[in-house]
Design a protein around this motif. Structure first.
Motif, PDB file in Angstrom:
ATOM      1  N   VAL A 132       0.835  -1.208   0.000  1.00 43.16           N
ATOM      2  CA  VAL A 132       0.000   0.000   0.000  1.00 43.16           C
ATOM      3  C   VAL A 132       0.866   1.253   0.000  1.00 43.16           C
ATOM      4  O   VAL A 132       1.841   1.348   0.754  1.00 43.16           O
ATOM      5  CB  VAL A 132      -0.919   0.009   1.237  1.00 43.16           C
ATOM      6  CG1 VAL A 132      -1.742   1.290   1.287  1.00 43.16           C
ATOM      7  CG2 VAL A 132      -1.827  -1.212   1.236  1.00 43.16           C
ATOM      8  N   ALA A 133       0.495   2.215  -0.847  1.00 42.92           N
ATOM      9  CA  ALA A 133       1.118   3.535  -0.856  1.00 42.92           C
ATOM     10  C   ALA A 133       0.015   4.590  -0.830  1.00 42.92           C
ATOM     11  O   ALA A 133      -1.177   4.253  -0.869  1.00 42.92           O
ATOM     12  CB  ALA A 133       2.002   3.704  -2.096  1.00 42.92           C
ATOM     13  N   THR A 134       0.425   5.844  -0.749  1.00 39.48           N
ATOM     14  CA  THR A 134      -0.528   6.958  -0.724  1.00 39.48           C
ATOM     15  C   THR A 134      -0.224   7.917  -1.870  1.00 39.48           C
ATOM     16  O   THR A 134       0.936   8.306  -2.062  1.00 39.48           O
ATOM     17  CB  THR A 134      -0.427   7.736   0.599  1.00 39.48           C
ATOM     18  OG1 THR A 134      -0.626   6.850   1.699  1.00 39.48           O
ATOM     19  CG2 THR A 134      -1.464   8.848   0.654  1.00 39.48           C
ATOM     20  N   ASP A 135      -1.234   8.273  -2.624  1.00 37.52           N
ATOM     21  CA  ASP A 135      -1.087   9.331  -3.633  1.00 37.52           C
ATOM     22  C   ASP A 135      -1.092  10.653  -2.874  1.00 37.52           C
ATOM     23  O   ASP A 135      -2.123  11.082  -2.353  1.00 37.52           O
ATOM     24  CB  ASP A 135      -2.249   9.261  -4.633  1.00 37.52           C
ATOM     25  CG  ASP A 135      -2.108  10.273  -5.773  1.00 37.52           C
ATOM     26  OD1 ASP A 135      -1.596  11.379  -5.524  1.00 37.52           O
ATOM     27  OD2 ASP A 135      -2.532   9.959  -6.897  1.00 37.52           O
ATOM     28  N   ILE A 136       0.065  11.310  -2.800  1.00 40.21           N
ATOM     29  CA  ILE A 136       0.201  12.486  -1.953  1.00 40.21           C
ATOM     30  C   ILE A 136      -0.582  13.672  -2.509  1.00 40.21           C
ATOM     31  O   ILE A 136      -0.906  14.615  -1.770  1.00 40.21           O
ATOM     32  CB  ILE A 136       1.693  12.863  -1.760  1.00 40.21           C
ATOM     33  CG1 ILE A 136       1.862  13.832  -0.582  1.00 40.21           C
ATOM     34  CG2 ILE A 136       2.270  13.430  -3.043  1.00 40.21           C
ATOM     35  CD1 ILE A 136       1.363  13.318   0.740  1.00 40.21           C
ATOM     36  N   GLU A 137      -0.935  13.658  -3.781  1.00 40.91           N
ATOM     37  CA  GLU A 137      -1.700  14.764  -4.359  1.00 40.91           C
ATOM     38  C   GLU A 137      -3.199  14.632  -4.105  1.00 40.91           C
ATOM     39  O   GLU A 137      -3.890  15.620  -3.885  1.00 40.91           O
ATOM     40  CB  GLU A 137      -1.431  14.853  -5.861  1.00 40.91           C
ATOM     41  CG  GLU A 137       0.002  15.264  -6.188  1.00 40.91           C
ATOM     42  CD  GLU A 137       0.228  15.436  -7.677  1.00 40.91           C
ATOM     43  OE1 GLU A 137       0.702  16.518  -8.077  1.00 40.91           O
ATOM     44  OE2 GLU A 137      -0.071  14.499  -8.437  1.00 40.91           O
ATOM     45  N   THR A 138      -3.705  13.397  -4.128  1.00 43.10           N
ATOM     46  CA  THR A 138      -5.146  13.191  -3.954  1.00 43.10           C
ATOM     47  C   THR A 138      -5.508  12.630  -2.588  1.00 43.10           C
ATOM     48  O   THR A 138      -6.670  12.672  -2.187  1.00 43.10           O
ATOM     49  CB  THR A 138      -5.688  12.227  -5.024  1.00 43.10           C
ATOM     50  OG1 THR A 138      -5.113  10.918  -4.807  1.00 43.10           O
ATOM     51  CG2 THR A 138      -5.344  12.710  -6.418  1.00 43.10           C
ATOM     52  N   GLY A 139      -4.505  12.069  -1.872  1.00 41.67           N
ATOM     53  CA  GLY A 139      -4.786  11.442  -0.584  1.00 41.67           C
ATOM     54  C   GLY A 139      -5.379  10.054  -0.714  1.00 41.67           C
ATOM     55  O   GLY A 139      -5.775   9.447   0.291  1.00 41.67           O
ATOM     56  N   GLU A 140      -5.409   9.501  -1.919  1.00 46.53           N
ATOM     57  CA  GLU A 140      -6.022   8.195  -2.133  1.00 46.53           C
ATOM     58  C   GLU A 140      -5.079   7.061  -1.742  1.00 46.53           C
ATOM     59  O   GLU A 140      -3.856   7.170  -1.879  1.00 46.53           O
ATOM     60  CB  GLU A 140      -6.409   8.020  -3.604  1.00 46.53           C
ATOM     61  CG  GLU A 140      -7.518   8.939  -4.082  1.00 46.53           C
ATOM     62  CD  GLU A 140      -7.784   8.780  -5.567  1.00 46.53           C
ATOM     63  OE1 GLU A 140      -8.965   8.827  -5.942  1.00 46.53           O
ATOM     64  OE2 GLU A 140      -6.829   8.594  -6.338  1.00 46.53           O
ATOM     65  N   GLU A 141      -5.665   5.972  -1.271  1.00 40.95           N
ATOM     66  CA  GLU A 141      -4.917   4.744  -1.028  1.00 40.95           C
ATOM     67  C   GLU A 141      -4.654   4.071  -2.372  1.00 40.95           C
ATOM     68  O   GLU A 141      -5.550   3.940  -3.202  1.00 40.95           O
ATOM     69  CB  GLU A 141      -5.716   3.809  -0.120  1.00 40.95           C
ATOM     70  CG  GLU A 141      -5.036   2.468   0.114  1.00 40.95           C
ATOM     71  CD  GLU A 141      -5.848   1.560   1.029  1.00 40.95           C
ATOM     72  OE1 GLU A 141      -5.446   0.413   1.234  1.00 40.95           O
ATOM     73  OE2 GLU A 141      -6.903   2.014   1.535  1.00 40.95           O
ATOM     74  N   VAL A 142      -3.403   3.652  -2.579  1.00 39.56           N
ATOM     75  CA  VAL A 142      -3.027   2.971  -3.817  1.00 39.56           C
ATOM     76  C   VAL A 142      -2.529   1.580  -3.456  1.00 39.56           C
ATOM     77  O   VAL A 142      -1.486   1.434  -2.811  1.00 39.56           O
ATOM     78  CB  VAL A 142      -1.928   3.747  -4.576  1.00 39.56           C
ATOM     79  CG1 VAL A 142      -1.548   3.009  -5.860  1.00 39.56           C
ATOM     80  CG2 VAL A 142      -2.392   5.162  -4.888  1.00 39.56           C
ATOM     81  N   VAL A 143      -3.294   0.564  -3.833  1.00 40.65           N
ATOM     82  CA  VAL A 143      -2.919  -0.824  -3.569  1.00 40.65           C
ATOM     83  C   VAL A 143      -2.211  -1.369  -4.803  1.00 40.65           C
ATOM     84  O   VAL A 143      -2.777  -1.378  -5.898  1.00 40.65           O
ATOM     85  CB  VAL A 143      -4.150  -1.687  -3.241  1.00 40.65           C
ATOM     86  CG1 VAL A 143      -3.737  -3.145  -3.030  1.00 40.65           C
ATOM     87  CG2 VAL A 143      -4.860  -1.150  -2.010  1.00 40.65           C
ATOM     88  N   MET A 144      -0.977  -1.810  -4.612  1.00 38.73           N
ATOM     89  CA  MET A 144      -0.174  -2.305  -5.738  1.00 38.73           C
ATOM     90  C   MET A 144      -0.005  -3.810  -5.656  1.00 38.73           C
ATOM     91  O   MET A 144       0.506  -4.334  -4.661  1.00 38.73           O
ATOM     92  CB  MET A 144       1.186  -1.599  -5.737  1.00 38.73           C
ATOM     93  CG  MET A 144       1.083  -0.115  -6.048  1.00 38.73           C
ATOM     94  SD  MET A 144       2.638   0.781  -5.810  1.00 38.73           S
ATOM     95  CE  MET A 144       2.688   0.810  -4.020  1.00 38.73           C
ATOM     96  N   LYS A 145      -0.448  -4.507  -6.682  1.00 35.51           N
ATOM     97  CA  LYS A 145      -0.301  -5.957  -6.764  1.00 35.51           C
ATOM     98  C   LYS A 145      -0.029  -6.422  -8.194  1.00 35.51           C
ATOM     99  O   LYS A 145      -0.168  -7.599  -8.508  1.00 35.51           O
ATOM    100  CB  LYS A 145      -1.543  -6.655  -6.203  1.00 35.51           C
ATOM    101  CG  LYS A 145      -2.871  -6.156  -6.730  1.00 35.51           C
ATOM    102  CD  LYS A 145      -4.015  -6.791  -5.956  1.00 35.51           C
ATOM    103  CE  LYS A 145      -5.358  -6.228  -6.436  1.00 35.51           C
ATOM    104  NZ  LYS A 145      -6.497  -6.803  -5.678  1.00 35.51           N
ATOM    105  N   GLU A 146       0.352  -5.465  -9.023  1.00 31.43           N
ATOM    106  CA  GLU A 146       0.764  -5.761 -10.390  1.00 31.43           C
ATOM    107  C   GLU A 146       1.986  -4.924 -10.719  1.00 31.43           C
ATOM    108  O   GLU A 146       2.223  -3.879 -10.113  1.00 31.43           O
ATOM    109  CB  GLU A 146      -0.361  -5.434 -11.385  1.00 31.43           C
ATOM    110  CG  GLU A 146      -1.599  -6.304 -11.224  1.00 31.43           C
ATOM    111  CD  GLU A 146      -2.689  -5.924 -12.220  1.00 31.43           C
ATOM    112  OE1 GLU A 146      -2.541  -4.869 -12.882  1.00 31.43           O
ATOM    113  OE2 GLU A 146      -3.685  -6.665 -12.325  1.00 31.43           O
ATOM    114  N   GLY A 147       2.758  -5.387 -11.713  1.00 34.97           N
ATOM    115  CA  GLY A 147       3.949  -4.647 -12.107  1.00 34.97           C
ATOM    116  C   GLY A 147       5.169  -5.071 -11.313  1.00 34.97           C
ATOM    117  O   GLY A 147       5.186  -6.137 -10.677  1.00 34.97           O
ATOM    118  N   ARG A 148       6.206  -4.235 -11.316  1.00 30.11           N
ATOM    119  CA  ARG A 148       7.463  -4.578 -10.658  1.00 30.11           C
ATOM    120  C   ARG A 148       7.359  -4.404  -9.147  1.00 30.11           C
ATOM    121  O   ARG A 148       6.899  -3.380  -8.654  1.00 30.11           O
ATOM    122  CB  ARG A 148       8.600  -3.719 -11.219  1.00 30.11           C
ATOM    123  CG  ARG A 148       8.937  -4.050 -12.669  1.00 30.11           C
ATOM    124  CD  ARG A 148      10.207  -3.376 -13.108  1.00 30.11           C
ATOM    125  NE  ARG A 148      10.576  -3.766 -14.462  1.00 30.11           N
ATOM    126  CZ  ARG A 148      11.685  -3.374 -15.079  1.00 30.11           C
ATOM    127  NH1 ARG A 148      12.528  -2.557 -14.455  1.00 30.11           N
ATOM    128  NH2 ARG A 148      11.949  -3.777 -16.300  1.00 30.11           N
TER     129      ARG A 148
END
Length: 325
Positions: A132-148
């Motif tokens: 999990v990361a945070t989009d610092i511009e929108t404040g949205e939760e970003v769940v990453m489970k694809e890509g590198r």
């Protein structure tokens, strides 16, 4: 002797998924306090409790990522024990950048992650994993489970102001602890049936740090009348600094968010780490031992929910007897 342990574990995981008994662990944020996660994973392994999928935030994404890669807790422990004060200072010094959005560029951390994960993507890991990361511009939760994987973990670890945000797929990403300090919901979305959350957050007042140390020192001086003259400093110099206030705000927010979501987990592991500071990267040994102790306490509860892990449910392999006619 088990000649093919990974194959056996893979078959057992598949059986648990069919039986809807998959175990998911949510590893929380905590910087250096995250070393205790290694001890907890060691303790679960010693108790015979296998983990089928992992989600992590910040340092939890690092430890969780290694676990999903198939690295044994003992190997992660050896790696952590190599980090001392000299290693920390040397690596931080070479990572300094123009302090526009962070003191450190985060390239040293990314290089370290790539040395283990290379260009691996999430689907290539041994276990299902998300961070999990945070989009610092929108404040949205970003769940990453694809890509590198390496880039995703680096984004999840970007403590605001310390590390520059990672520009990833059009977003500027920072530490996921701002929005989801213990990603129990995320590991549930991966398909876990039994949810174990590891919460490293504490109320700001219980954390070891300059604010609490200064408060305790002031109380000690008050108790010693001979040192009352030391209390004559101007009030402005006794107040916390701007950075201390910022991090205390973050701690408080993370703790409150984590507390509000405690009921989501079947088992919540919450070690008392008040004797440690989040910057003490050189105290891996002590934190790992703390994690092992906490895991030993939690193991019976986990086994009570999942009898398949209980000692009384384990069936010995029967030898096949062949008759000759």
């Amino acid at each position: 002797m088990d000649r093919f342990p990974k194959t056996r574990r893979g078959i057992e995981r598949a059986a648990r998924r069919v039986a809807r008994l998959s175990v998911g662990v949510a590893m929380g944020t905590g910087a250096a306090l995250g070393y205790s996660l290694i001890g907890i994973m060691k303790g679960l392994k010693a108790a015979g409790i296998d983990v089928d999928m992992v989600a992590g935030t910040s340092i939890g994404s690092v430890i969780g990522g290694f676990h999903a890669l198939g690295v044994e807790p003992e190997e992660i422990e050896n790696l952590a024990n190599q980090v001392d004060k000299a290693w920390v200072y040397e690596n931080l010094f070479w990572d300094l950048t123009v302090p526009r959005s962070g003191l450190f560029a985060g390239t040293t951390l990314l290089r370290f992650l790539r040395s283990y994960f290379g260009s691996k993507e999430f689907h290539e890991l041994e276990l299902p994993f998300a961070c999990v990361a945070t989009d610092i511009e929108t404040g949205e939760e970003v769940v990453m489970k694809e890509g590198r994987v390496a880039e995703a973990i680096r984004a999840s670890c970007g403590i605001p102001l310390l590390f520059a945000p990672l520009h990833h797929e059009g977003r500027f990403l920072v530490d996921g602890g701002l929005v989801d300090p213990v990603p129990t919901k995320v590991v549930s979305q991966l398909g876990a049936d039994i949810l174990i959350s590891i919460n490293l957050t504490m109320p700001a007042g219980q954390r070891k740090g300059p604010v609490r140390d200064r408060h305790e020192a002031a109380l000690a001086r008050i108790a010693d009348l001979a040192k009352l003259k030391d209390l004559t400093l101007p009030e402005a110099l006794k107040a916390p600094s701007m950075l201390e206030i910022l991090f205390q705000m973050i701690y408080t927010m993370e703790y409150e968010i984590a507390q509000s979501r405690m009921e989501m987990a079947h088992v919540s592991i919450h070690p008392d780490l008040s004797g440690f500071h989040w910057t003490e990267m050189h105290r891996a040994k002590d934190l790992i031992e703390m994690g092992e102790s906490v895991a030993a306490t939690a193991a019976p509860k986990i086994k009570g929910i999942l009898p398949v892990f209980a000692d009384h449910c384990k069936l010995p392999m029967r030898k096949q007897t062949w008759k000759t006619y």
